[in-house]
Each structure stands twice: as structure tokens, then as C-alpha cells.
Design an enzyme around this catalytic site. Structure first.
Site, PDB file in Angstrom:
ATOM      1  CE1 TYR A 174       2.712  -0.340  -6.129  1.00 23.73           C
ATOM      2  CE2 TYR A 174       1.877   1.485  -4.984  1.00 23.73           C
ATOM      3  CZ  TYR A 174       1.934   0.170  -5.550  1.00 23.73           C
ATOM      4  OH  TYR A 174       0.844  -0.565  -4.786  1.00 23.73           O
ATOM      5  CG  HIS A 186      -3.469   5.416   1.798  1.00 24.25           C
ATOM      6  ND1 HIS A 186      -2.207   5.100   1.424  1.00 24.25           N
ATOM      7  CD2 HIS A 186      -3.611   5.505   3.035  1.00 24.25           C
ATOM      8  CE1 HIS A 186      -1.694   4.808   2.876  1.00 24.25           C
ATOM      9  NE2 HIS A 186      -2.606   5.221   3.668  1.00 24.25           N
ATOM     10  N   PRO A 226       2.254  -9.111  -7.321  1.00 21.59           N
ATOM     11  CG  PRO A 226       3.697  -9.082  -5.511  1.00 21.59           C
ATOM     12  CD  PRO A 226       3.451  -9.569  -6.550  1.00 21.59           C
ATOM     13  CE1 TYR A 273      -1.817   0.412  -6.603  1.00 18.71           C
ATOM     14  CE2 TYR A 273      -3.225   1.799  -5.109  1.00 18.71           C
ATOM     15  CZ  TYR A 273      -2.262   0.882  -5.283  1.00 18.71           C
ATOM     16  OH  TYR A 273      -1.417   0.632  -4.170  1.00 18.71           O
ATOM     17  CE  LYS A 282      -6.107  -3.461  -9.511  1.00 14.29           C
ATOM     18  NZ  LYS A 282      -6.437  -2.618  -8.501  1.00 14.29           N
TER      19      LYS A 282
END
Length: 391
Positions: free
Chosen positions: A201, A72, A293, A384, A297
Site C-alpha cells: 500500500y 500473507h 476497497p 485488517y 472489507k
């Protein structure tokens, strides 16, 4: 029985550490309380940072990941009824790969079995002693119930938050830092193609939601719920209805529904125990730290830990203790960065039932800034996709 390193726990941390040690010519024995099939099938995280992918590829465990993993180059940030893409690769030159933690565990279990590396399931009554000496001891009962004594030169506690390794460190040695959050995640695994090509998200007045995936046919979805929520109160229809409301966006978007294969509620906490070493006992992964979560990580931190630990143990067993002595400090620099990022993502995206209107306006301000400022988006993206391994 004797070995050089006793590894407690056959999650990704313990299995990867054992594999790295064997590649470096160090003997290791892995002890796991659960049975083989449970270890291979338990559903956990699914986002691999680029450094994690690169390490697995480097040590020869990246073939299936390359075939079946889903790279991604960005993800969607939804709020105010609009979709905002965080272009990970454009901003950082790096990406993430969606590949379930259980798939990494399967690859590692298979690699151990193909090479005949010691991996013992269904052990019980594990106890550690003499960790302050150069000859620590692990006692346990094997799958047949027979009491075993394993003498070693170091112990790696990779047995998770509820394992025996961390409690084996004497009182007063560890400093513990923790925070609990006033929400949990209701996670579902659904047999349906993903509704979007990337992760979503979502910040919504009804609560956070996340659209993820495990394969082109399996979708992973999450809803923010109260930590005391009763799972039985969430029928499949209610879950799909709530997801549709929270993931809705102005413009075209259709949530694909399908049979729900698995569901559960997970509370959220931040936790760090330091130092991550006492004598010849080293903690790694969830045994030493927990992150909410939201930042993806947890597994990646475990991988980073054992990369540092494998090198420290190889050097220690050759007589050089410098890397072992700096192990905790080296890992904790990355751990606290990940803790902050995970806290940042969690507090920015979730609806706090106790927050006042002032705090909620600040939250929206942060979301709008992140979505419109290249500098803010780059900072998010850099964390990220995964900072380079250190140590």
C-alpha cells in the site's frame, strides 16, 4: 413454484447463504440476472480475512483455497520513499489469504451444481411483493423468457448495490448514509509474477498505488485516478510508468511488467442503508452497504452478513423470530466498524486533490505514527485480518 427462501443474486453472498441454508436443511432457490460464465469470471476482491477462510473451511469449501490461496502474514506500507512492514501475524496471531472472489464464486457454483441445488441464471424482470407478510412472492422471467412465480417464506436480497431488493423496500423505511470520494481506482490484471511477496500500500504525492496478486503468475495492481478519468487515455506503457514511479522506494525494488489482461476504473464510495431487514425481506452484502476497497472489507462483510442471516432464517422458519429481529443490529455493528476502517485507510493513503497543506501534514503524521507505534500498527492489523464473527 414454492421454496422456503428465495435468494436474489449469485455473488458470494447469495451463493454462500444458499449453501449454508441447504446444509441446515432449509430449501433455497438462487436467482441471478447474469449468465453462468459471467458470474464465474468477473474479477473482484482478492483478500480473505481469517474468519472468512475459517468459515469456508468449516463448511467443506476450503480445499482449493488451501491449495491455491496465498497466506500473507504482513503487508508493506510505503511513504516518504521508505518501506514499512505491518506484521499482521506477529501483532495479532492471525493472517489474511489472497484468493480471488471469483475463485470463491467458482467453488460455490460447483458445489451447488454437484449437489443439484437450485441455481437459475439469466433471469430477468425480477419483482418482489408481499414482503410484509409470511408468504412473500418473487416474480421473474426465466432464461427462456417464461414468467415464473416463486412463493417463499423469506427473501434474501444479495443482488448488489444496483439490484432490485433494496428498492423494493417502501419509501421512508430506510435511512441512507453515504459519502463519495474525489478519486477512483484504475485496476489492472497483469500476466506477470508479483514484484513483492506481500501486498504493498503506497502513499505518494502522485496518488495512491497498490500492488497485489491473484496467483504466483498473476499480479493485480491499482492506481488512484480522477473519477472522470478516460480509460482510453491510459495505455499499457503509461500504466506501467505510473506504477513504477509510485511504487518506487529507496533501496532495491523492481516492478515486474507483463501483458495487461484486464483494466477498468472503479469509483469509490461509502454507503450504508439501515435497517437491513423489512418484514420478510433481508438485505446482505452490497445490497445494504458499500465500502471503499482500500480496507479489503467488501466481500468479507458479505460473508459475515450471511453467516448471521443463515442462522436467523433457520430459527425463523422453526418459529423463533428473535435472531431475525436482531439481524440488522447485529450486522450493522460490524458494518460500521468496517466502514470506519475503510474510510481510515482510504483517507490516510490517498492524495486528496482538494486537501490543503495542513491536511496533508496530518496525513503524513498518521502514516508515520502507524509505522512506528506498535499500538497503532496493532489496531490497523487487528481490523485488517478481520474481527471475530459476532451473532
Amino acid at each position: 413454484m414454492r421454496t422456503q427462501v428465495a435468494v436474489i443474486g449469485a455473488g458470494p453472498a447469495g451463493l454462500l447463504l444458499s449453501y449454508l441454508l441447504h446444509q441446515a436443511g432449509v430449501d433455497a432457490v438462487v436467482l441471478e440476472a447474469r449468465d453462468r460464465e459471467y458470474v464465474r469470471q468477473r474479477v473482484r476482491a482478492g483478500v480473505c480475512e481469517q474468519p472468512t477462510v475459517e468459515l469456508l473451511t468449516e463448511i467443506g469449501l476450503g480445499d482449493r483455497l488451501a491449495r491455491e490461496g496465498l497466506p500473507h502474514e504482513g503487508f508493506s506500507l510505503r511513504f516518504d520513499g521508505a518501506d514499512h512492514r505491518i506484521a499482521l501475524t506477529e501483532l495479532t496471531g492471525r493472517a489474511i489469504t489472497v484468493y480471488g472472489q471469483q475463485e470463491i464464486v467458482k467453488d460455490l457454483v460447483d458445489a451447488h451444481e454437484e449437489r443439484g441445488l437450485p441455481l437459475h441464471f439469466e433471469v430477468s424482470g425480477v419483482s418482489l411483493s408481499d414482503v410484509d407478510t409470511e408468504r412473500p412472492v418473487v416474480r421473474y422471467r426465466d432464461a427462456s423468457g417464461t414468467l415464473q412465480t416463486l412463493e417463499c417464506e423469506a427473501i434474501a436480497g444479495c443482488d448488489g448495490f444496483h439490484g432490485v431488493a433494496r428498492p423494493s423496500i417502501p419509501d421512508g423505511v430506510l435511512s441512507v448514509f453515504e459519502r463519495e470520494y474525489p478519486f477512483a481506482w484504475l485496476g489492472v490484471l497483469a500476466q506477470t509474477p508479483p514484484s513483492h511477496e506481500e501486498l504493498i500500500y503506497t502513499h505518494h504525492e502522485r496518488g495512491f498505488a497498490l500492488h497485489s496478486m491473484r496467483s504466483p503468475e498473476i499480479t493485480r495492481l491499482y492506481l488512484q485516478v480522477d473519477p472522470a478519468e478516460d480509460l482510453a487515455a491510459w495505455s499499457d506503457d503509461r500504466i506501467w510508468s505510473e506504477l513504477a514511479q509510485r511504487l518506487a522506494v529507496d533501496g532495491e525494488f523492481t516492478l515486474r511488467e507483463g501483458p495487461i489482461l484486464d483494466k477498468g476504473i472503479t469509483p469509490m464510495r461509502s454507503f450504508v442503508a439501515e435497517p437491513m431487514r423489512h418484514g420478510r425481506l433481508f438485505l446482505a452484502g452490497d445490497a445494504a452497504h458499500i465500502v471503499p476497497p482500500t480496507g479489503a472489507k467488501g466481500m468479507n462483510l458479505a460473508v459475515a452478513d450471511v453467516r448471521v442471516l443463515s442462522r436467523a432464517l433457520v430459527a425463523l422458519l422453526k418459529g423463533d423470530a428473535s435472531l431475525a429481529e436482531s439481524y440488522s443490529d447485529t450486522c450493522l455493528r460490524r458494518v460500521w466498524r468496517a466502514e470506519h476502517f475503510s474510510w481510515f485507510m482510504t483517507t490516510m493513503l490517498h492524495t486528496d486533490p482538494h486537501a490543503d497543506p495542513f491536511a496533508r501534514r496530518l496525513q503524513l503524521s498518521q502514516l508515520r505514527y502507524t509505522a512506528t507505534s506498535r499500538a497503532a500498527a496493532t489496531s490497523l492489523a487487528e481490523n485488517y485480518v478481520g474481527l471475530p464473527f459476532g451473532g
